[in-house]
Design a protein around this motif. Structure first.
Motif: not given
Ligand SMILES: [Cu+2]
Ligand SMILES: [Cu+2]
Lengths: 313, 542
Positions: B263-265, B312-315
């Motif tokens: 979901s980031h890409p 991992g920047h969502h976490m």
């Molecule tokens: Cu992201």
């Protein structure tokens, strides 16, 4: 109708000022770059507007130096911000040694809080001002997130493990406590407040109210209730190892590795006893998964911790 | 020595009169549409279905903003509200934004721009539309049968064990839409590699094609991961196999890793095609070669690759190791650079140009304005110390709407206005189009800028009710949303109007460069070109 027209939240912890400073810096950088771009677009748009249909503008395919410049300058800036932000993050991760400990259990949809002295509260957290506080947090069900905007701190509370966070309030007063991770129907009602008091008032609060036993005493009762002492009595030839003085120590495992006993290890020993077996013992300890709640588990943990302080069984 | 300039326009009934049926008049019955393998007709099928989903998702947004006008949760029940934001997210992300530009404009333009008759696999292309529709119908069924309430992120163990709503249906909807997306990506890659007209070298390809190439890579590599994740959630939900729920022996954080790995890409699946559009529009309306073609082309690929390494920047607050967070943070800063490069390049392209302000250009400039703010606030979020405070607040909501609505949808609107004459053979009323672009731009800011402020003040996202001190910002935001909604309705009306009453478009109404303008009719004939075009000009040879 609107009491205040605020742009920035109150700063009420040692961390808040640091986070805000970096935030202001980021705003300054952003304002600079976006103004630059908007200004250039505006100027170009006006200056070079199409005056006749058959204009032939001069073609400029690119300019390596310029392009390198606008790749490298942002790169340097972002690396500065990275280091700055990482420093704050690091500090906010390592609690000071003298931090006061409080245990938090999240549960659809409330916060259950236990103080070492045995006080329990729901959706409220009383703490003294100018005193670092460390929270050890667990959840009985889904993921929640403990968020105090005025302190600029937030940490998810994740099922299956403990998470910790710490802060030091610098102002007395009442501050919002929110659940920040969506957790189901009443997520937005999983809110409360952090009440920061002068040390004296805090002591009053501690001694007032309902009669409370210290957490470790409750924990000791639970320890007996679950019949842990049948195997963990502190005497030779017990079926299980003695738990006296183990907290914070490094112990040997059967597979040759060693671990430091902390909250997480105790939790794992009770819920998944066979995943890490202490050296010299048989894996006979039954799992207590599904029988012991997170709240009780924290009480038992507090009891085991108190054994480390030199108390005896 | 550009030969194209002196040729009579193909639409001025000239030398060859045998092949004049456009793709639109090649057949009128419903069969000729539903069984078509013409990439242009499939693009139209997508356009219609996506328009439906866009307004469906928009309707949920309206209800959300209405509820949030007052602090108390008074318009609907908490449960209903939770379903509203979930369905808004699911519909907009999986059934509008991810397919949007590639499925409509990519399908229509990739063959035209590289001088091909169709995509490499026309039947698979049709299949991908059916898969999309099947997914869409499942998603729609989930809504009709009572909705979903997990948030579009489907976090476990809530989604896999605790939620009492149609999680499986909605997730399967996303699953099938994902397959459609994989097939589209596959088709584009094969087409771009194999079907370029003679002379269409890699560095003569329009940047729109580069952007779609990069997007396709992400679609192929990323989507299978989310598909597997969805299946795992379904397995745990249906058969209690412990994967994510610790009570069953699973790990809830594993889900977050898998989910964000795609979901980031996916954010770049939404934004890269839009960037491709902007490059086309900016060059055309400033009559300039793009500034730094190679930098832009390679920055698309750079984004596609780096985009896979930052999930991992969502976490940061999930309890993942601080060292892991550190690595993800530094990589996130790096991925911001290629985006910045593009913005600078577009701006520089205007320099000494011959700039005109037709509607597509206004949308493109709007894109730059909004995307710049979205991108810069992304840097705030990449920053570890700041992220902890704003994570899961309205600051995040504002940021990603600046990227997805301000960026992706502005690009979509720019594309719609730019290629509408090519697709339909009709012109839309220019004045209205300009008015709408301003309404959208203004409405957008009013909707989402206050959310940055209320987010930094600490208002968490997905809150049905909120403390009173946040109300003023929410009122502004809801007011903005009503303007924004109006802004989207105006184009709906004039585009439909133009189909019957719009002036007929010439083959190249903007005097643009590119095979689709110079060598094909408006609307193009069934097989795009009368004979395979031979490319002897550089790209953007204005
Ligand atoms: Cu992201
Ligand atoms: Cu919650």
């Amino acid at each position: 109708m609107f009491k205040e027209f605020k742009f920035f939240p109150e700063q009420a912890s040692t961390l808040a000022g640091e986070v805000d400073l970096l935030f202001y810096f980021l705003i300054a950088v952003s304002v600079f770059f976006s103004s630059l771009i908007f200004f250039l677009i505006y100027v170009f748009a006006v200056r070079y507007r199409r005056r006749s249909e058959d204009e032939k503008p001069q073609q400029i395919p690119g300019m390596l130096k310029l392009e390198l410049a606008w790749s490298i300058i942002p790169l340097i800036l972002t690396m500065i911000v990275f280091v700055w932000g990482a420093t704050i993050y690091f500090d906010s991760y390592t609690p000071p040694k003298d931090a006061m400990e409080v245990y938090v259990v999240g549960k659809q949809w409330m916060w259950h809080i236990q103080h070492p002295t045995g006080q329990r509260e729901i959706n409220e957290l009383h703490i003294p001002v100018n005193q670092p506080v460390k929270l050890t947090m667990a959840t009985e069900d889904v993921i929640h997130s403990f968020y105090v905007p005025a302190f600029r701190v937030k940490k998810d509370v994740v099922p299956g493990r403990y998470t910790t966070m710490w802060f030091e309030a610098t102002k007395t007063g009442e501050f919002h406590l929110f659940c920040a991770e969506y957790c189901g129907t009443k997520h937005s009602a999983m809110i409360g407040k952090v009440v920061v008091q002068e040390p004296a008032a805090y002591q009053d609060w501690l001694s007032g109210g309902t009669q409370n036993e210290p957490l470790e005493v409750i924990g000791e009762k639970k320890f007996q209730q679950f019949a842990c002492q049948t195997c963990h009595a502190d005497k030779p030839n017990s079926r299980g190892p003695s738990l006296v003085g183990i907290f914070g120590e490094s112990i040997k495992l059967q597979n040759g590795q060693s671990v430091v006993v902390d909250e997480e290890y105790i939790r794992e020993s009770v819920l998944e006893p066979n995943s890490k077996v202490a050296a010299g013992y048989k894996p006979v300890m039954p799992t207590f998964k599904g029988q012991v709640s997170e709240v009780s588990l924290l009480q038992i943990t507090a009891y085991i911790k108190s054994l480390a302080k030199g108390g005896s069984n | 020595m550009s030969t194209a300039v002196f040729k009579p326009r193909p639409d001025q009934m000239g030398d060859n009169n045998e092949k004049k049926t456009s793709y639109l008049t090649a057949g009128f019955n419903i069969r000729s549409w539903l069984l078509t393998v013409d990439h242009k007709r499939i693009a139209i099928l997508y356009l219609l279905s996506l328009t439906f989903f866009f307004f469906l998702g928009g309707m949920f947004a309206v209800l959300i903003r209405l509820e949030l006008i007052t602090p108390a949760g008074d318009l609907m029940q908490a449960e209903t509200y939770n379903k509203m934001f979930t369905m808004h997210g699911v519909v907009m992300v999986f059934f509008f934004l991810i397919p949007s530009i590639p499925a409509v404009f990519g399908n229509f333009l990739v063959p035209l721009m590289i001088g091909a008759k169709d995509l490499a696999f026309p039947r698979i292309n049709l299949l991908s539309w059916y898969l999309f529709m099947f997914g869409g119908m499942l998603g729609f069924a989930a809504i009709i049968f009572g909705g979903v309430d997990t948030g579009w992120t489907f976090y476990t163990p809530y989604s896999s064990t605790y939620a009492n709503s149609n999680v499986i249906l909605a997730a399967l909807g996303a699953f099938f839409a994902g397959f459609s997306s994989i097939l589209t990506g596959l088709n584009f890659i094969a087409t771009i590699h194999k079907m370029r007209a003679p002379g269409m070298t890699w560095f003569r390809m329009p940047l729109f094609i580069w952007a779609h190439y990069a997007t396709s890579i992400i679609q192929i590599l990323g989507t299978p991961v989310v598909a597997i994740t969805i299946i795992l959630v379904a397995l745990e939900r249906l058969f209690h196999i412990g994967i994510f729920d610790p009570k069953l022996g699973g790990d809830p954080i594993l889900f977050q890793h898998l989910f964000w790995f795609y979901s980031h890409p996916a954010v770049y699946i939404m934004i890269l095609p839009s960037m491709g559009v902007i490059s086309e529009v900016i060059t055309c309306f400033s009559k300039k070669k793009i500034f730094g073609y190679e930098f832009i082309a390679f920055s698309s690929l750079g984004i596609a690759v780096l985009g896979f390494l930052v999930w991992g920047h969502h976490m940061y607050t999930s309890g993942q190791s601080i060292y892991v967070s550190l690595v993800f943070s530094v990589l996130t800063f790096l991925v911001a650079i290629p985006s910045a490069i593009k913005v600078f390049n577009w701006t520089a392209t205007l320099y000494k140009g011959s700039v005109s302000y037709d509607a597509p250009m206004l949308y493109a400039i709007g894109f730059i304005g909004l995307f710049t703010i979205g991108g810069l606030t992304g840097v705030f979020l990449a920053t570890l110390g700041v992220n902890v405070h704003v994570h899961d607040t309205y600051f995040i909501v504002a940021h990603f709407h600046y990227i997805m609505v301000g960026g992706a949808i502005m690009g979509y609107m720019a594309a719609l206005h730019f290629w509408w004459p090519k697709i339909t053979g009709r012109l839309y009323p220019e004045v209205w189009a300009r008015v709408a672009s301003f309404v959208i731009f203004f409405g957008f800011h009013l909707t989402f800028f206050p959310q940055f402020i209320v987010g930094y003040l600490g208002m968490p996202r997905r809150y049905h009710a909120y403390p009173e001190e946040f109300q003023i910002w929410n009122i502004l935001s809801s007011a903005g949303a009503s303007i924004l909604g109006l802004g989207y309705l105006i184009p709906l009306i004039y585009f439909i109007w133009s189909l019957k009453y719009g002036e007929r478009a010439s083959a190249n109404p903007w005097n643009a460069k590119g095979l689709e303008w110079e060598k094909a009719d408006s609307p193009p004939t069934q097989f795009n070109f009368d004979k395979t075009p031979i490319v002897d000009q550089e790209v953007y040879d204005y």
